[in-house]
Design a protein around this motif. Structure first.
Motif, PDB file in Angstrom:
ATOM      1  N   ARG A  69     -59.357  -0.168 -18.753  1.00 14.44           N
ATOM      2  CA  ARG A  69     -59.189  -0.482 -20.171  1.00 14.44           C
ATOM      3  C   ARG A  69     -58.022  -1.462 -20.283  1.00 14.44           C
ATOM      4  O   ARG A  69     -56.988  -1.283 -19.649  1.00 14.44           O
ATOM      5  CB  ARG A  69     -58.875   0.780 -20.962  1.00 14.44           C
ATOM      6  CG  ARG A  69     -58.716   0.535 -22.464  1.00 14.44           C
ATOM      7  CD  ARG A  69     -58.239   1.773 -23.204  1.00 14.44           C
ATOM      8  NE  ARG A  69     -59.056   2.944 -22.959  1.00 14.44           N
ATOM      9  CZ  ARG A  69     -60.143   3.270 -23.659  1.00 14.44           C
ATOM     10  NH1 ARG A  69     -60.556   2.514 -24.645  1.00 14.44           N
ATOM     11  NH2 ARG A  69     -60.808   4.375 -23.393  1.00 14.44           N
ATOM     12  N   LEU A  70     -58.205  -2.504 -21.080  1.00 12.05           N
ATOM     13  CA  LEU A  70     -57.098  -3.408 -21.386  1.00 12.05           C
ATOM     14  C   LEU A  70     -56.269  -2.778 -22.489  1.00 12.05           C
ATOM     15  O   LEU A  70     -56.810  -2.117 -23.376  1.00 12.05           O
ATOM     16  CB  LEU A  70     -57.619  -4.776 -21.836  1.00 12.05           C
ATOM     17  CG  LEU A  70     -58.557  -5.499 -20.870  1.00 12.05           C
ATOM     18  CD1 LEU A  70     -58.955  -6.847 -21.445  1.00 12.05           C
ATOM     19  CD2 LEU A  70     -57.937  -5.648 -19.495  1.00 12.05           C
ATOM     20  N   LYS A  71     -54.949  -2.991 -22.419  1.00 14.78           N
ATOM     21  CA  LYS A  71     -54.086  -2.351 -23.410  1.00 14.78           C
ATOM     22  C   LYS A  71     -52.834  -3.182 -23.633  1.00 14.78           C
ATOM     23  O   LYS A  71     -52.080  -3.453 -22.705  1.00 14.78           O
ATOM     24  CB  LYS A  71     -53.690  -0.958 -22.916  1.00 14.78           C
ATOM     25  CG  LYS A  71     -52.824  -0.194 -23.889  1.00 14.78           C
ATOM     26  CD  LYS A  71     -52.477   1.165 -23.322  1.00 14.78           C
ATOM     27  CE  LYS A  71     -51.549   1.893 -24.275  1.00 14.78           C
ATOM     28  NZ  LYS A  71     -51.103   3.171 -23.713  1.00 14.78           N
ATOM     29  N   GLY A  72     -52.623  -3.578 -24.882  1.00  9.60           N
ATOM     30  CA  GLY A  72     -51.407  -4.275 -25.276  1.00  9.60           C
ATOM     31  C   GLY A  72     -51.380  -5.730 -24.856  1.00  9.60           C
ATOM     32  O   GLY A  72     -52.162  -6.174 -24.031  1.00  9.60           O
ATOM     33  N   LEU A  73     -50.477  -6.473 -25.475  1.00 13.95           N
ATOM     34  CA  LEU A  73     -50.258  -7.876 -25.134  1.00 13.95           C
ATOM     35  C   LEU A  73     -48.813  -8.050 -24.721  1.00 13.95           C
ATOM     36  O   LEU A  73     -47.942  -7.276 -25.116  1.00 13.95           O
ATOM     37  CB  LEU A  73     -50.561  -8.783 -26.325  1.00 13.95           C
ATOM     38  CG  LEU A  73     -51.977  -8.765 -26.892  1.00 13.95           C
ATOM     39  CD1 LEU A  73     -52.115  -9.816 -27.981  1.00 13.95           C
ATOM     40  CD2 LEU A  73     -53.013  -9.001 -25.808  1.00 13.95           C
ATOM     41  N   GLY A  74     -48.550  -9.097 -23.959  1.00 10.42           N
ATOM     42  CA  GLY A  74     -47.188  -9.383 -23.538  1.00 10.42           C
ATOM     43  C   GLY A  74     -47.050 -10.827 -23.107  1.00 10.42           C
ATOM     44  O   GLY A  74     -48.022 -11.598 -23.156  1.00 10.42           O
ATOM     45  N   GLY A 136     -44.933 -13.188 -34.145  1.00 11.24           N
ATOM     46  CA  GLY A 136     -45.898 -12.731 -35.151  1.00 11.24           C
ATOM     47  C   GLY A 136     -47.236 -12.373 -34.517  1.00 11.24           C
ATOM     48  O   GLY A 136     -47.849 -11.355 -34.864  1.00 11.24           O
ATOM     49  N   PHE A 137     -47.680 -13.196 -33.563  1.00 12.98           N
ATOM     50  CA  PHE A 137     -48.935 -12.933 -32.868  1.00 12.98           C
ATOM     51  C   PHE A 137     -48.841 -11.622 -32.095  1.00 12.98           C
ATOM     52  O   PHE A 137     -49.740 -10.774 -32.167  1.00 12.98           O
ATOM     53  CB  PHE A 137     -49.252 -14.088 -31.918  1.00 12.98           C
ATOM     54  CG  PHE A 137     -50.565 -13.949 -31.208  1.00 12.98           C
ATOM     55  CD1 PHE A 137     -51.729 -14.479 -31.749  1.00 12.98           C
ATOM     56  CD2 PHE A 137     -50.654 -13.284 -29.989  1.00 12.98           C
ATOM     57  CE1 PHE A 137     -52.940 -14.345 -31.109  1.00 12.98           C
ATOM     58  CE2 PHE A 137     -51.860 -13.145 -29.339  1.00 12.98           C
ATOM     59  CZ  PHE A 137     -53.007 -13.679 -29.894  1.00 12.98           C
ATOM     60  N   LEU A 138     -47.747 -11.450 -31.337  1.00  8.21           N
ATOM     61  CA  LEU A 138     -47.575 -10.226 -30.548  1.00  8.21           C
ATOM     62  C   LEU A 138     -47.506  -8.993 -31.443  1.00  8.21           C
ATOM     63  O   LEU A 138     -48.105  -7.958 -31.136  1.00  8.21           O
ATOM     64  CB  LEU A 138     -46.314 -10.327 -29.680  1.00  8.21           C
ATOM     65  CG  LEU A 138     -46.400 -11.322 -28.518  1.00  8.21           C
ATOM     66  CD1 LEU A 138     -45.027 -11.509 -27.880  1.00  8.21           C
ATOM     67  CD2 LEU A 138     -47.420 -10.879 -27.482  1.00  8.21           C
ATOM     68  N   ALA A 139     -46.809  -9.108 -32.564  1.00 10.97           N
ATOM     69  CA  ALA A 139     -46.694  -7.970 -33.481  1.00 10.97           C
ATOM     70  C   ALA A 139     -48.050  -7.608 -34.081  1.00 10.97           C
ATOM     71  O   ALA A 139     -48.394  -6.431 -34.198  1.00 10.97           O
ATOM     72  CB  ALA A 139     -45.688  -8.282 -34.583  1.00 10.97           C
ATOM     73  N   SER A 140     -48.836  -8.616 -34.433  1.00 10.78           N
ATOM     74  CA  SER A 140     -50.114  -8.328 -35.084  1.00 10.78           C
ATOM     75  C   SER A 140     -51.167  -7.790 -34.104  1.00 10.78           C
ATOM     76  O   SER A 140     -52.158  -7.204 -34.532  1.00 10.78           O
ATOM     77  CB  SER A 140     -50.649  -9.563 -35.815  1.00 10.78           C
ATOM     78  OG  SER A 140     -50.998 -10.566 -34.891  1.00 10.78           O
ATOM     79  N   HIS A 141     -50.948  -7.981 -32.803  1.00 11.35           N
ATOM     80  CA  HIS A 141     -51.903  -7.490 -31.799  1.00 11.35           C
ATOM     81  C   HIS A 141     -51.288  -6.418 -30.891  1.00 11.35           C
ATOM     82  O   HIS A 141     -51.830  -6.125 -29.830  1.00 11.35           O
ATOM     83  CB  HIS A 141     -52.406  -8.656 -30.936  1.00 11.35           C
ATOM     84  CG  HIS A 141     -53.220  -9.644 -31.695  1.00 11.35           C
ATOM     85  ND1 HIS A 141     -52.680 -10.749 -32.306  1.00 11.35           N
ATOM     86  CD2 HIS A 141     -54.541  -9.694 -31.973  1.00 11.35           C
ATOM     87  CE1 HIS A 141     -53.632 -11.430 -32.906  1.00 11.35           C
ATOM     88  NE2 HIS A 141     -54.770 -10.816 -32.731  1.00 11.35           N
ATOM     89  N   SER A 142     -50.180  -5.833 -31.310  1.00 11.68           N
ATOM     90  CA  SER A 142     -49.449  -4.898 -30.438  1.00 11.68           C
ATOM     91  C   SER A 142     -50.245  -3.641 -30.099  1.00 11.68           C
ATOM     92  O   SER A 142     -50.017  -3.027 -29.062  1.00 11.68           O
ATOM     93  CB  SER A 142     -48.115  -4.510 -31.069  1.00 11.68           C
ATOM     94  OG  SER A 142     -48.336  -3.798 -32.273  1.00 11.68           O
TER      95      SER A 142
END
Length: 192
Positions: A69-74, A136-142
């Motif tokens: 499973r993919l999880k989170g962005l960084g 903003g991108f990271l926060a919206s896809h956290s």
């Protein structure tokens, strides 16, 4: 001289979901959906003889299929971010498969991988990104989480030298199966 690496492909629907995230970060170059993958072992530029040895050795890998499973962005790069990625949920089977690939490469004489294995899917290359849009991108896809998906095989990829990698070609694919279970099942069927 091929540039090779081993990796995992993503199911079409998971890649599509990642593709829908594209945009909104000034200073980003987004990766094509067809190039999304999880690298297991970067091999690099090698001669044809070594490429054949690696392809042959990978055919002997014994590992069973598993779920991911993919999880989170960084981002990689700390204060100078250069890569936006989707993370991968911790998975012992994935780490085991990666360590097998690492051992194969070292046994064949390649130097050890210098970077710690951090499984991920690269989404974009960043060059002097606008920090406001990036945060903003990271926060919206956290809270991003893909559906769980089965990993039935791994792949030996090649790439043409280019900035940021890609396009990638599948040179060989290797089905995952538990050979011990297959041997036991075959022996049992033979006895019946």
């Amino acid at each position: 001289m091929p540039r090779l690496f081993t990796g995992l492909e993503l199911p079409e629907d998971v890649a599509f979901d990642l593709d829908l995230m594209k945009g909104g970060i000034i200073g980003s170059r987004w990766i094509d959906r067809d190039s999304f993958h999880i690298t297991l072992r970067f091999i690099g530029d090698i001669d044809d003889g070594m490429a054949r040895e690696i392809a042959y050795a990978l055919d002997g890998v014994e590992a069973r299929p598993f779920s991911l499973r993919l999880k989170g962005l960084g981002v990689f790069g700390g204060n100078k971010p250069h890569t936006l990625y989707a993370g991968v949920e911790e998975n012992a089977d994935l780490r085991r498969l990666q360590s097998i690939h690492e051992r194969i490469c070292q046994v064949l004489g390649l130097p050890p991988e210098g970077r710690k294995f951090t499984p991920h899917v690269t989404l974009a290359r960043l060059k002097d990104p606008d920090f406001h849009s990036l945060h903003g991108f990271l926060a919206s896809h956290s809270l991003y989480k893909s559906r769980g998906f089965e990993v039935p095989r791994f792949v030996l990829f090649s790439s043409r030298p280019s900035r940021g990698g890609g396009p990638y070609a599948v040179e060989e694919s290797y089905d995952l199966h538990d050979r011990q279970s297959d041997d036991w099942r075959g022996a049992r069927e033979g006895a019946a």
